[in-house]
Design a protein around this motif. Structure first.
Motif, PDB file in Angstrom:
ATOM      1  N   ILE A   1       0.832  -1.203   0.000  1.00  0.00           N
ATOM      2  CA  ILE A   1       0.000   0.000   0.000  1.00  0.00           C
ATOM      3  C   ILE A   1       0.868   1.255   0.000  1.00  0.00           C
ATOM      4  O   ILE A   1       0.621   2.206  -0.756  1.00  0.00           O
ATOM      5  N   LEU A   2       1.895   1.272   0.837  1.00  0.00           N
ATOM      6  CA  LEU A   2       2.775   2.436   0.921  1.00  0.00           C
ATOM      7  C   LEU A   2       3.561   2.635  -0.369  1.00  0.00           C
ATOM      8  O   LEU A   2       3.818   3.766  -0.784  1.00  0.00           O
ATOM      9  N   GLN A   3       3.916   1.540  -0.998  1.00  0.00           N
ATOM     10  CA  GLN A   3       4.648   1.633  -2.269  1.00  0.00           C
ATOM     11  C   GLN A   3       3.772   2.258  -3.356  1.00  0.00           C
ATOM     12  O   GLN A   3       4.213   3.148  -4.091  1.00  0.00           O
ATOM     13  N   SER A   4       2.527   1.798  -3.433  1.00  0.00           N
ATOM     14  CA  SER A   4       1.654   2.253  -4.518  1.00  0.00           C
ATOM     15  C   SER A   4       1.057   3.636  -4.261  1.00  0.00           C
ATOM     16  O   SER A   4       0.928   4.432  -5.188  1.00  0.00           O
ATOM     17  N   LYS A   5       0.725   3.937  -3.014  1.00  0.00           N
ATOM     18  CA  LYS A   5       0.056   5.195  -2.713  1.00  0.00           C
ATOM     19  C   LYS A   5       1.018   6.350  -2.452  1.00  0.00           C
ATOM     20  O   LYS A   5       0.680   7.506  -2.704  1.00  0.00           O
ATOM     21  N   PHE A   6       2.201   6.047  -1.933  1.00  0.00           N
ATOM     22  CA  PHE A   6       3.147   7.113  -1.578  1.00  0.00           C
ATOM     23  C   PHE A   6       4.419   7.096  -2.426  1.00  0.00           C
ATOM     24  O   PHE A   6       5.327   7.876  -2.181  1.00  0.00           O
ATOM     25  N   GLY A   7       4.479   6.215  -3.382  1.00  0.00           N
ATOM     26  CA  GLY A   7       5.651   6.160  -4.256  1.00  0.00           C
ATOM     27  C   GLY A   7       6.914   5.682  -3.573  1.00  0.00           C
ATOM     28  O   GLY A   7       8.026   5.991  -4.023  1.00  0.00           O
ATOM     29  N   LEU A   8       6.763   4.927  -2.500  1.00  0.00           N
ATOM     30  CA  LEU A   8       7.927   4.423  -1.759  1.00  0.00           C
ATOM     31  C   LEU A   8       8.334   3.069  -2.322  1.00  0.00           C
ATOM     32  O   LEU A   8       8.183   2.024  -1.693  1.00  0.00           O
ATOM     33  N   SER A   9       8.857   3.095  -3.531  1.00  0.00           N
ATOM     34  CA  SER A   9       9.162   1.853  -4.244  1.00  0.00           C
ATOM     35  C   SER A   9      10.237   1.011  -3.555  1.00  0.00           C
ATOM     36  O   SER A   9      10.271  -0.212  -3.723  1.00  0.00           O
ATOM     37  N   ASP A  10      11.100   1.644  -2.787  1.00  0.00           N
ATOM     38  CA  ASP A  10      12.192   0.901  -2.141  1.00  0.00           C
ATOM     39  C   ASP A  10      11.801   0.371  -0.762  1.00  0.00           C
ATOM     40  O   ASP A  10      12.602  -0.275  -0.091  1.00  0.00           O
ATOM     41  N   LEU A  11      10.570   0.653  -0.331  1.00  0.00           N
ATOM     42  CA  LEU A  11      10.142   0.217   0.995  1.00  0.00           C
ATOM     43  C   LEU A  11       9.853  -1.278   1.003  1.00  0.00           C
ATOM     44  O   LEU A  11       9.034  -1.766   0.227  1.00  0.00           O
ATOM     45  N   ALA A  12      10.512  -1.998   1.887  1.00  0.00           N
ATOM     46  CA  ALA A  12      10.310  -3.440   2.020  1.00  0.00           C
ATOM     47  C   ALA A  12       9.589  -3.724   3.332  1.00  0.00           C
ATOM     48  O   ALA A  12       9.624  -2.914   4.258  1.00  0.00           O
ATOM     49  N   PRO A  13       8.934  -4.869   3.440  1.00  0.00           N
ATOM     50  CA  PRO A  13       8.263  -5.227   4.701  1.00  0.00           C
ATOM     51  C   PRO A  13       9.201  -5.161   5.900  1.00  0.00           C
ATOM     52  O   PRO A  13       8.778  -4.803   7.008  1.00  0.00           O
ATOM     53  N   SER A  14      10.469  -5.473   5.684  1.00  0.00           N
ATOM     54  CA  SER A  14      11.443  -5.440   6.772  1.00  0.00           C
ATOM     55  C   SER A  14      11.729  -4.014   7.247  1.00  0.00           C
ATOM     56  O   SER A  14      12.318  -3.817   8.308  1.00  0.00           O
TER      57      SER A  14
ATOM     58  N   CYS B   1       7.956   2.811  11.119  1.00  0.00           N
ATOM     59  CA  CYS B   1       9.006   2.649  10.113  1.00  0.00           C
ATOM     60  C   CYS B   1      10.380   2.755  10.760  1.00  0.00           C
ATOM     61  O   CYS B   1      10.577   3.508  11.716  1.00  0.00           O
ATOM     62  N   ALA B   2      11.307   1.969  10.232  1.00  0.00           N
ATOM     63  CA  ALA B   2      12.677   2.024  10.734  1.00  0.00           C
ATOM     64  C   ALA B   2      13.262   3.416  10.527  1.00  0.00           C
ATOM     65  O   ALA B   2      14.035   3.909  11.350  1.00  0.00           O
ATOM     66  N   ASP B   3      12.875   4.064   9.458  1.00  0.00           N
ATOM     67  CA  ASP B   3      13.339   5.415   9.137  1.00  0.00           C
ATOM     68  C   ASP B   3      12.235   6.408   9.504  1.00  0.00           C
ATOM     69  O   ASP B   3      11.159   6.411   8.899  1.00  0.00           O
ATOM     70  N   SER B   4      12.471   7.251  10.493  1.00  0.00           N
ATOM     71  CA  SER B   4      11.459   8.211  10.928  1.00  0.00           C
ATOM     72  C   SER B   4      11.092   9.204   9.822  1.00  0.00           C
ATOM     73  O   SER B   4       9.990   9.769   9.821  1.00  0.00           O
ATOM     74  N   LYS B   5      11.990   9.415   8.869  1.00  0.00           N
ATOM     75  CA  LYS B   5      11.699  10.334   7.775  1.00  0.00           C
ATOM     76  C   LYS B   5      10.564   9.798   6.904  1.00  0.00           C
ATOM     77  O   LYS B   5       9.761  10.564   6.374  1.00  0.00           O
TER      78      LYS B   5
END
Length: 251
Positions: free
Chosen positions: A102-115, A138-142
């Motif tokens: 969902i985050l990849q498709s809606k926010f363009g976070l293509s590099d975001l992995a489940p981990s 998220c591991a990255d607060s940004k």
């Protein structure tokens, strides 16, 4: 373990009992035969009453201050999390994979992995016909901040992102929306913001503050909130606050 709620309930019962005893005392005084010298008794009673109410007032202030302190500490930790609502629930689902997609498709976070999601699970117990919100961190607060700042990208979908408010602030948030309307109440960094009928904005932290604002502006809980358009109502609605049965581990 004793909680703030336990202390508050003990105080309530003590004050109720004390009020009854003082009422009985006053009744006896009024029933005394004419001509009886009760001057000393009256003075003793007045001094006792003043002292006791002073003690309970101080206790009430201490409980309120302690409650606010605990709420601030809890909210400071919860700021690291977000709630994602409107995600269909199914048996055997893999929540991290679903959320990452969902985050990849809606926010363009293509590099975001489940981990990349250090916390990702549903809150509360499963119930038929109701999809539980998902708590995520998220591991990255940004990335968390990016999702929150651009949550309008979810407009038109069934998904809703909201902050993970404490129970006290969630109650204040829900009550404020009932009094002042959905589009006039929002949260930012765990703080409930209210746009008042006179155009001013106020920050509130408890339902008591919200009710006081309502009284100040002639609004009561039995009154309906201002009507909203269907599109605004859908985009602004947040998932219900559900107390998690899981322990949130600090990272």
């Amino acid at each position: 373990m004793t909680t703030l709620a336990d202390i508050a309930e003990t105080q309530r019962l003590a004050m109720l009992s004390l009020s009854q005893r003082m009422a009985d005392f006053e009744t006896h005084l009024k029933a005394s035969p004419p001509g009886a010298d009760l001057t000393g008794l009256h003075k003793d009673f007045s001094a006792f009453k003043e002292h006791v109410w002073g003690v309970f007032s101080a206790l009430q202030r201490q409980i309120a201050e302690l409650s606010r302190s605990v709420d601030v500490i809890e909210m400071r930790h919860r700021k690291k999390f977000l709630l994602l609502g409107g995600v269909p629930e199914s048996s055997g689902e893999k929540v991290p994979e679903t959320v990452a997609s969902i985050l990849q498709s809606k926010f363009g976070l293509s590099d975001l992995a489940p981990s990349s999601l250090t916390v990702c699970h549903r809150l509360g117990s499963a119930s038929d016909g109701h999809a539980r919100p998902i708590l995520l961190r998220c591991a990255d607060s940004k990335i968390r901040d990016l999702i929150w700042r651009t949550k309008t990208k979810l407009k038109g979908s069934s998904y809703v992102v909201s902050e993970f408010l404490t129970r006290q602030r969630q109650t204040a948030f829900t009550t404020a929306r009932k009094l002042f309307g959905v589009t006039n109440v929002w949260t930012m960094d765990g703080v409930v913001n209210v746009k008042l009928p006179d155009g001013k904005r106020r920050r509130v932290f408890s339902v008591d503050e919200v009710v006081a604002l309502g009284v100040e502006h002639g609004k009561q809980l039995d009154q309906e909130a201002p009507p909203e358009s269907s599109s605004n109502r859908k985009s602004a609605t947040s998932p219900p606050s559900i107390r998690s049965r899981r322990t949130i581990k600090k990272k």
